[in-house]
Write an enzyme that holds these catalytic residues in place. Structure first.
Site, PDB file in Angstrom:
ATOM      1  CB  CYS A 292      10.857  64.628  69.408  1.00 42.96           C
ATOM      2  SG  CYS A 292      11.366  63.686  67.962  1.00 42.96           S
TER       3      CYS A 292
HETATM    4  N1  NAD Z   1      10.170  62.439  63.743  1.00 44.04           N
HETATM    5  C1  NAD Z   1      11.227  63.078  64.187  1.00 44.04           C
HETATM    6  O1  NAD Z   1      11.369  64.264  63.967  1.00 44.04           O
HETATM    7  C2  NAD Z   1      12.317  62.360  64.982  1.00 44.04           C
HETATM    8  C3  NAD Z   1      13.529  63.021  65.174  1.00 44.04           C
HETATM    9  C4  NAD Z   1      14.540  62.389  65.875  1.00 44.04           C
HETATM   10  C5  NAD Z   1      14.315  61.122  66.411  1.00 44.04           C
HETATM   11  N2  NAD Z   1      13.100  60.511  66.235  1.00 44.04           N
HETATM   12  C6  NAD Z   1      12.938  59.170  66.803  1.00 44.04           C
HETATM   13  O2  NAD Z   1      13.067  58.211  65.766  1.00 44.04           O
HETATM   14  C7  NAD Z   1      12.195  57.109  65.996  1.00 44.04           C
HETATM   15  C8  NAD Z   1      11.283  56.908  64.799  1.00 44.04           C
HETATM   16  O3  NAD Z   1      10.463  58.066  64.684  1.00 44.04           O
HETATM   17  P1  NAD Z   1       9.667  58.410  63.355  1.00 44.04           P
HETATM   18  O4  NAD Z   1       9.171  59.785  63.523  1.00 44.04           O
HETATM   19  O5  NAD Z   1      10.473  58.054  62.156  1.00 44.04           O
HETATM   20  O6  NAD Z   1       8.440  57.375  63.467  1.00 44.04           O
HETATM   21  P2  NAD Z   1       7.398  57.011  62.315  1.00 44.04           P
HETATM   22  O7  NAD Z   1       6.177  56.536  63.011  1.00 44.04           O
HETATM   23  O8  NAD Z   1       7.315  58.105  61.317  1.00 44.04           O
HETATM   24  O9  NAD Z   1       8.087  55.766  61.562  1.00 44.04           O
HETATM   25  C9  NAD Z   1       8.320  54.552  62.161  1.00 44.04           C
HETATM   26  C10 NAD Z   1       8.108  53.449  61.137  1.00 44.04           C
HETATM   27  O10 NAD Z   1       8.443  52.193  61.742  1.00 44.04           O
HETATM   28  C11 NAD Z   1       7.513  51.221  61.299  1.00 44.04           C
HETATM   29  N3  NAD Z   1       7.564  50.109  62.244  1.00 44.04           N
HETATM   30  C12 NAD Z   1       6.970  49.988  63.465  1.00 44.04           C
HETATM   31  N4  NAD Z   1       7.310  48.825  64.045  1.00 44.04           N
HETATM   32  C13 NAD Z   1       8.135  48.191  63.177  1.00 44.04           C
HETATM   33  C14 NAD Z   1       8.818  46.942  63.203  1.00 44.04           C
HETATM   34  N5  NAD Z   1       8.735  46.123  64.253  1.00 44.04           N
HETATM   35  N6  NAD Z   1       9.555  46.604  62.119  1.00 44.04           N
HETATM   36  C15 NAD Z   1       9.654  47.433  61.043  1.00 44.04           C
HETATM   37  N7  NAD Z   1       9.043  48.629  60.976  1.00 44.04           N
HETATM   38  C16 NAD Z   1       8.299  48.995  62.026  1.00 44.04           C
HETATM   39  C17 NAD Z   1       6.210  51.954  61.218  1.00 44.04           C
HETATM   40  O11 NAD Z   1       5.299  51.311  60.360  1.00 44.04           O
HETATM   41  C18 NAD Z   1       6.654  53.321  60.678  1.00 44.04           C
HETATM   42  O12 NAD Z   1       6.620  53.367  59.263  1.00 44.04           O
HETATM   43  C19 NAD Z   1      11.480  57.423  67.302  1.00 44.04           C
HETATM   44  O13 NAD Z   1      12.176  56.836  68.352  1.00 44.04           O
HETATM   45  C20 NAD Z   1      11.575  58.919  67.393  1.00 44.04           C
HETATM   46  O14 NAD Z   1      11.523  59.365  68.736  1.00 44.04           O
HETATM   47  C21 NAD Z   1      12.118  61.101  65.509  1.00 44.04           C
END
Ligand code: NAD
Length: 413
Positions: free
Chosen positions: A257
Site C-alpha cells: 500500500c
Molecule cells: N494488502 C493490504 O494490506 C491492502 C489493504 C488495503 C487495500 N489493499 C488493496 O487491495 C487490492 C488487492 O491487494 P492484495 O494485497 O489483496 O493483493 P494480492 O496480490 O494479495 O491479491 C490479489 C489477488 O488477485 C489475483 N488476481 C490478479 N488478477 C486477477 C484477475 N484478473 N482475476 C482474478 N484474480 C486476479 C491474484 O492472483 C491475487 O491472488 C490492491 O488494490 C491493494 O492496494 C491492500
C-alpha cells in the site's frame, strides 16, 4: 444467491471468509490455479486467515479460476492488485483484465463493487465502459460502487467487522445496494456521495501515513546528527493529548500500500496540472531510509574496527512489518542487498519468512546465531530481542524495541 469475490489475496480472502462466516454462500475467483487448488483443499495462503477458518466454512465456499461461475451471484467484489509499472505509473492491467472478463459474465440486477485502491475516476471512467460492453447500463441494469479495503494485515484489534467501511455508489441506489451487502459483515458503514470521494478517501488515508512517517524519519536523521534520542522526542511529543498523532521512525516503508498507492494520485494529478509535492517528498524521504540505515550499520561496524566487507551482519526481521511474512517492498531487502553488494556476510532471522531465494539466504535460528553486528530491522512479536542483545557483540535497533534494556552494546536509529 451468493457473494462473488474476484482476487483471493490479502484483501479478497479475508472478505470471502467473512461473508461465509456470516452465512453467505461465496464464490471466490482467482487467476492463480495454485491458490484456487490450495483453497479447495482447505489450505489458506494468507497468514491472517488460518486454514482452520477456511475449513470451518468450506461448505459455503466455492473456489474457481472460472469467472463465468459468477453469473448467478448477487454481488461481485473486485479485489485484484493495483501495482505500479516499471516507470512507477499505475498498472491497471489486472483490474482492466478482471473487468473485461466480468463484461462477459455480469447479469441484470447484480451489484459490482471495486475494492482495490486506485486513483479517483477509476470506477466511473475505466470500469463503467468495460462493464457496459456487456450491453447492460451501469447504475440502471446493474449497480456499481467503490468501497476501499482498510484491512491491516497482522492486526487483530481492528478487523473487517469493526472497521468502518466507506461506500460510494455510482447512484444513490447503487450505494444502497452496496450498504445492504456490506452491512452483513461490517458493523459501521460510511456512505459517501460518489465513487470518486471513496477512491480519494482511501488515498488520503495512505498518504497521511506516508507523509507522517516521512516527517518523523527526516527528524530521526536530523536527531542522529544532533545526538538527540528521537525515540525520547517522539515519546515526549506523544504526551500531548490533542493535536498530535504518534508516528515512529523506521527503516522505510513497505507493503503493497504505502510505497505504491500514493503514486496513483500523483499520476492522476498531472492531468490537472498539479504536482503533489507532499506525496513525492514523502516517497523520497522514505526511500532514502535504507541508505541511512546502511550508514548506521557502517558506523556501528566501524566502532568495532570492522569494514562491511567480510563482516557477519545478522538481520532480525525481513518482512515489511511485524507479525506478518509479507516481503513486498520491504526495506529489509534493500538493506540486505546494499550489504551484500559491499561484501557483507549477511544472515537473517525471521520466523515468518523461511527463505529468501533471490538473496541466497535461509532463516537461521536466533539462539546462538553468531555475528559481528545484529540489526533489528523488523520487530516481530515473539522474537526475543533481549536474547539478541545478550548474545551479540553489537546491536543496531531500527525499531526502538530494545530501549528498556539499557545495554551499552546497542545503538538506535
Ligand atoms: N494488502 C493490504 O494490506 C491492502 C489493504 C488495503 C487495500 N489493499 C488493496 O487491495 C487490492 C488487492 O491487494 P492484495 O494485497 O489483496 O493483493 P494480492 O496480490 O494479495 O491479491 C490479489 C489477488 O488477485 C489475483 N488476481 C490478479 N488478477 C486477477 C484477475 N484478473 N482475476 C482474478 N484474480 C486476479 C491474484 O492472483 C491475487 O491472488 C490492491 O488494490 C491493494 O492496494 C491492500
Amino acid at each position: 444467491m451468493s457473494i462473488g469475490i474476484v482476487g483471493l489475496g490479502y484483501v479478497g480472502l479475508p472478505l470471502a471468509v467473512a461473508f461465509a462466516e456470516a452465512g453467505e454462500d461465496v464464490i471466490g475467483v482467482d487467476v492463480d490455479p495454485g491458490k484456487v487448488q490450495g483453497l479447495r483443499s482447505g489450505v489458506s495462503h494468507i497468514e491472517d486467515i488460518p486454514s482452520e477458518r477456511v475449513a470451518a466454512v468450506q461448505e459455503r465456499m466455492e473456489f474457481t479460476t472460472r469467472a463465468v461461475d459468477l453469473h448467478g451471484a448477487e454481488a461481485i467484489l473486485i479485489c485484484v492488485p493495483t501495482p505500479l509499472n516499471r516507470n512507477r505509473e499505475p498498472d491497471l492491467g489486472p483490474l482492466l483484465g478482471a473487468a473485461r472478463t466480468l463484461a462477459g459474465v455480469i447479469a441484470r440486477g447484480q451489484l459490482v463493487v471495486l475494492e482495490s485502491t486506485t486513483f479517483p475516476g477509476t470506477t466511473r471512467d475505466h470500469l463503467v465502459p468495460l462493464l457496459e460492453e456487456s450491453g447492460l447500463v451501469a447504475g440502471e441494469d446493474f449497480a456499481l460502487a467503490f468501497s476501499p479495503e482498510r484491512v491491516d494485515p497482522g492486526r487483530t484489534d481492528y478487523t473487517l467487522a469493526n472497521t468502518p467501511k466507506i461506500v460510494g455508489g455510482l447512484t444513490p441506489s447503487c450505494t444502497e445496494r452496496a450498504l445492504d451487502v456490506y452491512g452483513r459483515v461490517c458493523g459501521t458503514l460510511v456512505p459517501v456521495s460518489t465513487p470518486e470521494v471513496a477512491e480519494m478517501a482511501k488515498l488520503l488515508e495512505n498518504i497521511f501515513r506516508s507523509v507522517n512517517i516521512a516527517l518523523v524519519n527526516e527528524l530521526a536523521i536530523l536527531a542522529d546528527r544532533m545526538k538527540i534520542d528521537i525515540w525520547e522526542v517522539v515519546d515526549a511529543a506523544s504526551s500531548k493529548p490533542f493535536g498530535f498523532m504518534r508516528f515512529e521512525p523506521g527503516p522505510g516503508m513497505g507493503g503493497h500500500c504505502l510505497p505504491v498507492d500514493p503514486f496513483y494520485l500523483t499520476w492522476k494529478a498531472r492531468e490537472y496540472d498539479m504536482v503533489t509535492e507532499f506525496i513525492e517528498l514523502a516517497g523520497k524521504v522514505n526511500k532514502q531510509m535504507p541508505y541511512f540505515c546502511l550508514e548506521k550499520i557502517e558506523r556501528a561496524l566501524n566502532e568495532a574496527g570492522k569494514p562491511v566487507k567480510g563482516s557477519r551482519v545478522l538481520i532480525s526481521g525481513v518482512a515489511y512489518k511485524g507479525g506478518v511474512g509479507d516481503l513486498r517492498e520491504s526495506p529489509a531487502l534493500k538493506i540486505i542487498e546494499l550489504l551484500q553488494e559491499r561484501g557483507g556476510d549477511v544472515a537473517y532471522h525471521d520466523p515468518h519468512v523461511p527463505e529468501l531465494p533471490a538473496h541466497g539466504l535461509r532463516n537461521v535460528e536466533l539462539a546462538g546465531a553468531e555475528c559481528d553486528l545484529a540489526v533489528i530491522v523488523t520487530a516481530h512479536p515473539g522474537v526475543d530481542h533481549g536474547l539478541l542483545v545478550t548474545q551479540s557483540p553489537a546491536v543496531l535497533d531500527l525499531r526502538g524495541v530494545t530501549r528498556s534494556l539499557d545495554a551499552d552494546t546497542v545503538t538506535q536509529l
